[in-house]
Motif scaffolding. Structure first.
Motif, PDB file in Angstrom:
ATOM      1  N   LEU A 247     -36.896  34.774  -8.483  1.00 32.69           N
ATOM      2  CA  LEU A 247     -35.702  35.557  -8.812  1.00 32.69           C
ATOM      3  C   LEU A 247     -35.665  36.846  -8.001  1.00 32.69           C
ATOM      4  O   LEU A 247     -34.624  37.205  -7.429  1.00 32.69           O
ATOM      5  N   LEU A 248     -36.773  37.548  -7.944  1.00 34.46           N
ATOM      6  CA  LEU A 248     -36.815  38.809  -7.195  1.00 34.46           C
ATOM      7  C   LEU A 248     -36.657  38.576  -5.696  1.00 34.46           C
ATOM      8  O   LEU A 248     -35.948  39.317  -5.011  1.00 34.46           O
ATOM      9  N   ASP A 249     -37.303  37.527  -5.184  1.00 33.25           N
ATOM     10  CA  ASP A 249     -37.195  37.221  -3.753  1.00 33.25           C
ATOM     11  C   ASP A 249     -35.761  36.862  -3.357  1.00 33.25           C
ATOM     12  O   ASP A 249     -35.355  37.083  -2.220  1.00 33.25           O
ATOM     13  N   SER A 250     -35.017  36.284  -4.291  1.00 34.03           N
ATOM     14  CA  SER A 250     -33.640  35.858  -4.000  1.00 34.03           C
ATOM     15  C   SER A 250     -32.625  36.973  -4.220  1.00 34.03           C
ATOM     16  O   SER A 250     -31.422  36.748  -4.059  1.00 34.03           O
ATOM     17  N   GLY A 251     -33.113  38.162  -4.598  1.00 31.89           N
ATOM     18  CA  GLY A 251     -32.185  39.233  -4.929  1.00 31.89           C
ATOM     19  C   GLY A 251     -31.457  38.958  -6.229  1.00 31.89           C
ATOM     20  O   GLY A 251     -30.324  39.395  -6.428  1.00 31.89           O
ATOM     21  N   LEU A 252     -32.106  38.203  -7.134  1.00 35.13           N
ATOM     22  CA  LEU A 252     -31.578  37.811  -8.437  1.00 35.13           C
ATOM     23  C   LEU A 252     -30.375  36.877  -8.317  1.00 35.13           C
ATOM     24  O   LEU A 252     -29.521  36.826  -9.205  1.00 35.13           O
ATOM     25  N   ASP A 253     -30.334  36.149  -7.217  1.00 42.75           N
ATOM     26  CA  ASP A 253     -29.321  35.111  -7.027  1.00 42.75           C
ATOM     27  C   ASP A 253     -29.851  33.840  -7.686  1.00 42.75           C
ATOM     28  O   ASP A 253     -30.776  33.200  -7.172  1.00 42.75           O
ATOM     29  N   VAL A 254     -29.276  33.463  -8.833  1.00 42.63           N
ATOM     30  CA  VAL A 254     -29.844  32.365  -9.614  1.00 42.63           C
ATOM     31  C   VAL A 254     -29.741  31.019  -8.894  1.00 42.63           C
ATOM     32  O   VAL A 254     -30.598  30.146  -9.090  1.00 42.63           O
ATOM     33  N   ILE A 255     -28.719  30.842  -8.071  1.00 41.82           N
ATOM     34  CA  ILE A 255     -28.582  29.577  -7.348  1.00 41.82           C
ATOM     35  C   ILE A 255     -29.697  29.434  -6.314  1.00 41.82           C
ATOM     36  O   ILE A 255     -30.364  28.395  -6.223  1.00 41.82           O
ATOM     37  N   LYS A 256     -29.917  30.498  -5.543  1.00 41.32           N
ATOM     38  CA  LYS A 256     -30.998  30.473  -4.556  1.00 41.32           C
ATOM     39  C   LYS A 256     -32.353  30.331  -5.237  1.00 41.32           C
ATOM     40  O   LYS A 256     -33.229  29.585  -4.776  1.00 41.32           O
ATOM     41  N   ALA A 257     -32.537  31.054  -6.343  1.00 44.65           N
ATOM     42  CA  ALA A 257     -33.811  30.998  -7.059  1.00 44.65           C
ATOM     43  C   ALA A 257     -34.065  29.596  -7.603  1.00 44.65           C
ATOM     44  O   ALA A 257     -35.183  29.072  -7.506  1.00 44.65           O
ATOM     45  N   ALA A 258     -33.034  28.978  -8.171  1.00 40.82           N
ATOM     46  CA  ALA A 258     -33.184  27.628  -8.734  1.00 40.82           C
ATOM     47  C   ALA A 258     -33.615  26.636  -7.660  1.00 40.82           C
ATOM     48  O   ALA A 258     -34.479  25.775  -7.903  1.00 40.82           O
ATOM     49  N   LYS A 259     -33.021  26.741  -6.484  1.00 37.74           N
ATOM     50  CA  LYS A 259     -33.389  25.847  -5.391  1.00 37.74           C
ATOM     51  C   LYS A 259     -34.834  26.068  -4.958  1.00 37.74           C
ATOM     52  O   LYS A 259     -35.570  25.107  -4.701  1.00 37.74           O
ATOM     53  N   ALA A 260     -35.255  27.327  -4.884  1.00 38.60           N
ATOM     54  CA  ALA A 260     -36.629  27.640  -4.470  1.00 38.60           C
ATOM     55  C   ALA A 260     -37.639  27.171  -5.509  1.00 38.60           C
ATOM     56  O   ALA A 260     -38.719  26.664  -5.167  1.00 38.60           O
ATOM     57  N   ILE A 261     -37.306  27.323  -6.785  1.00 38.76           N
ATOM     58  CA  ILE A 261     -38.196  26.895  -7.862  1.00 38.76           C
ATOM     59  C   ILE A 261     -38.389  25.378  -7.820  1.00 38.76           C
ATOM     60  O   ILE A 261     -39.503  24.867  -7.935  1.00 38.76           O
ATOM     61  N   GLU A 262     -37.282  24.655  -7.632  1.00 40.99           N
ATOM     62  CA  GLU A 262     -37.375  23.196  -7.584  1.00 40.99           C
ATOM     63  C   GLU A 262     -38.145  22.744  -6.341  1.00 40.99           C
ATOM     64  O   GLU A 262     -38.973  21.831  -6.411  1.00 40.99           O
ATOM     65  N   LYS A 263     -37.891  23.389  -5.205  1.00 43.96           N
ATOM     66  CA  LYS A 263     -38.552  23.018  -3.952  1.00 43.96           C
ATOM     67  C   LYS A 263     -40.060  23.262  -4.020  1.00 43.96           C
ATOM     68  O   LYS A 263     -40.862  22.404  -3.616  1.00 43.96           O
ATOM     69  N   ASP A 264     -40.467  24.426  -4.529  1.00 47.91           N
ATOM     70  CA  ASP A 264     -41.880  24.800  -4.492  1.00 47.91           C
ATOM     71  C   ASP A 264     -42.682  24.294  -5.689  1.00 47.91           C
ATOM     72  O   ASP A 264     -43.888  24.049  -5.568  1.00 47.91           O
ATOM     73  N   TYR A 265     -42.034  24.142  -6.841  1.00 51.43           N
ATOM     74  CA  TYR A 265     -42.781  23.809  -8.050  1.00 51.43           C
ATOM     75  C   TYR A 265     -42.303  22.527  -8.726  1.00 51.43           C
ATOM     76  O   TYR A 265     -42.870  22.131  -9.756  1.00 51.43           O
ATOM     77  N   GLY A 266     -41.285  21.886  -8.166  1.00 47.27           N
ATOM     78  CA  GLY A 266     -40.797  20.635  -8.747  1.00 47.27           C
ATOM     79  C   GLY A 266     -40.179  20.789 -10.116  1.00 47.27           C
ATOM     80  O   GLY A 266     -40.085  19.833 -10.879  1.00 47.27           O
ATOM     81  N   LEU A 267     -39.751  21.992 -10.443  1.00 47.29           N
ATOM     82  CA  LEU A 267     -39.175  22.277 -11.757  1.00 47.29           C
ATOM     83  C   LEU A 267     -37.692  22.601 -11.608  1.00 47.29           C
ATOM     84  O   LEU A 267     -37.322  23.539 -10.899  1.00 47.29           O
ATOM     85  N   ARG A 268     -36.872  21.827 -12.280  1.00 47.18           N
ATOM     86  CA  ARG A 268     -35.424  22.050 -12.231  1.00 47.18           C
ATOM     87  C   ARG A 268     -35.016  22.895 -13.441  1.00 47.18           C
ATOM     88  O   ARG A 268     -34.925  22.393 -14.566  1.00 47.18           O
ATOM     89  N   VAL A 269     -34.791  24.188 -13.192  1.00 49.23           N
ATOM     90  CA  VAL A 269     -34.400  25.099 -14.259  1.00 49.23           C
ATOM     91  C   VAL A 269     -32.875  25.205 -14.282  1.00 49.23           C
ATOM     92  O   VAL A 269     -32.268  25.558 -13.261  1.00 49.23           O
ATOM     93  N   PRO A 270     -32.226  24.917 -15.407  1.00 50.67           N
ATOM     94  CA  PRO A 270     -30.763  25.026 -15.476  1.00 50.67           C
ATOM     95  C   PRO A 270     -30.290  26.425 -15.110  1.00 50.67           C
ATOM     96  O   PRO A 270     -30.934  27.427 -15.467  1.00 50.67           O
TER      97      PRO A 270
END
Length: 285
Positions: A247-270
């Protein structure tokens, strides 16, 4: 500054995360710190890994790199020196190699206390016993260091010890242990409005709340979420720690953060869950 816990928000956060509960409990498998510890266990064996991980945990603060990068460096360094016993001099060389040089003498003093304590022999001879009672490990470590059992250092060491337990085939008992009060967990508590009442720059509010007089309030706030979600706070900590960085790395952009979370950790957060976690970010400049 009067900061209070928003218990209604604790319920909302828990409700948003409930569909992810089982995935959150297994998220440690994708945590770069756990992956680093697994590599160390393969190189050094369980008993030595328990000792090294405790020693590194108590100096894992005021870092010049991310925690993820630092623990990878730690695993690399000690995996390559599988024949060496951990010593104060060796730990100094490691800290320099991995760039952990701020407050070095203070950190080495901590390492010296643990190396000279009976705790080290207990870790080498019956390390897996502590997996069943992480609270006892935290208490013994806090006593050795002269700190409180609720301190970030002692609790974080307990969590990392639990990671070694997992890597060695033993399930750690994490129940009834509070969350480590670090920058990410404190920041997330603020930008989600789990904690309310601080005004100004986010970094200043985080630093104020991380001091010993206020840290227990941060722990209590996240404990409310853990209780509502029926999950150990050390398991939730893996989620909050990894997600807050994205979230912090994305500048609190939830769309960018969600993509990074899924890519790096395999977790799809709504996205709605992430929006709840940053709902009050506009209040901080």
């Amino acid at each position: 500054m009067v900061v209070k816990i928003n218990y209604e928000k604790a319920v909302r956060i828990a409700k948003a995360l409930k569909p992810l509960k089982s995935q959150i409990e297994d998220l440690y498998l994708r945590d770069p710190q756990y992956i680093a510890i697994e590599r160390l266990v393969r190189a050094r064996g369980c008993n030595e890994a328990f000792v090294l991980v405790v020693l590194n945990s108590i100096v894992s603060y005021k870092l010049r790199s991310t925690g993820e990068e630092y623990w990878a460096c730690f695993a690399d360094y000690f995996s390559e020196r599988a024949w060496e016993e951990p010593t104060l001099g060796g730990f100094r060389e490691f800290l320099v190699k991995c760039g952990n040089v701020l407050l070095m003498e203070q950190k080495l003093k901590r390492v010296g206390k643990v190396l000279s304590a009976k705790l080290v022999e207990a870790l080498r001879s019956a390390a897996l016993d502590y997996c069943k009672n992480i609270r006892e490990l935290i208490a013994n470590l806090a006593k050795t260091l002269g700190s409180d059992t609720s301190s970030k250092t002692a609790i974080f060491a307990g969590k990392m010890y639990g990671y070694v337990c997992y890597a060695c085939g033993a399930k750690p008992y994490f129940s009834d242990i509070g969350i480590p009060v670090d920058f990410r967990n404190t920041a997330l508590a603020l930008i989600s409005c789990l904690l309310e009442g601080c005004r100004g720059k986010l970094g200043n509010c985080v630093r104020d709340l991380m001091n010993p007089a206020s840290a227990k309030l941060v722990q209590k706030a996240w404990q409310a979420v853990c209780d509502e979600l029926s999950i150990s706070c050390l398991h939730l900590d893996t989620f909050t720690w990894l997600v807050t960085r994205k979230l912090l790395d994305s500048g609190l952009d939830v769309i960018k953060a969600a993509k990074a979370i899924e890519k790096d950790y395999g977790l799809r957060v709504p996205l709605d869950a992430l929006r709840i976690l940053v709902e009050c970010s506009h209040e901080y400049v």
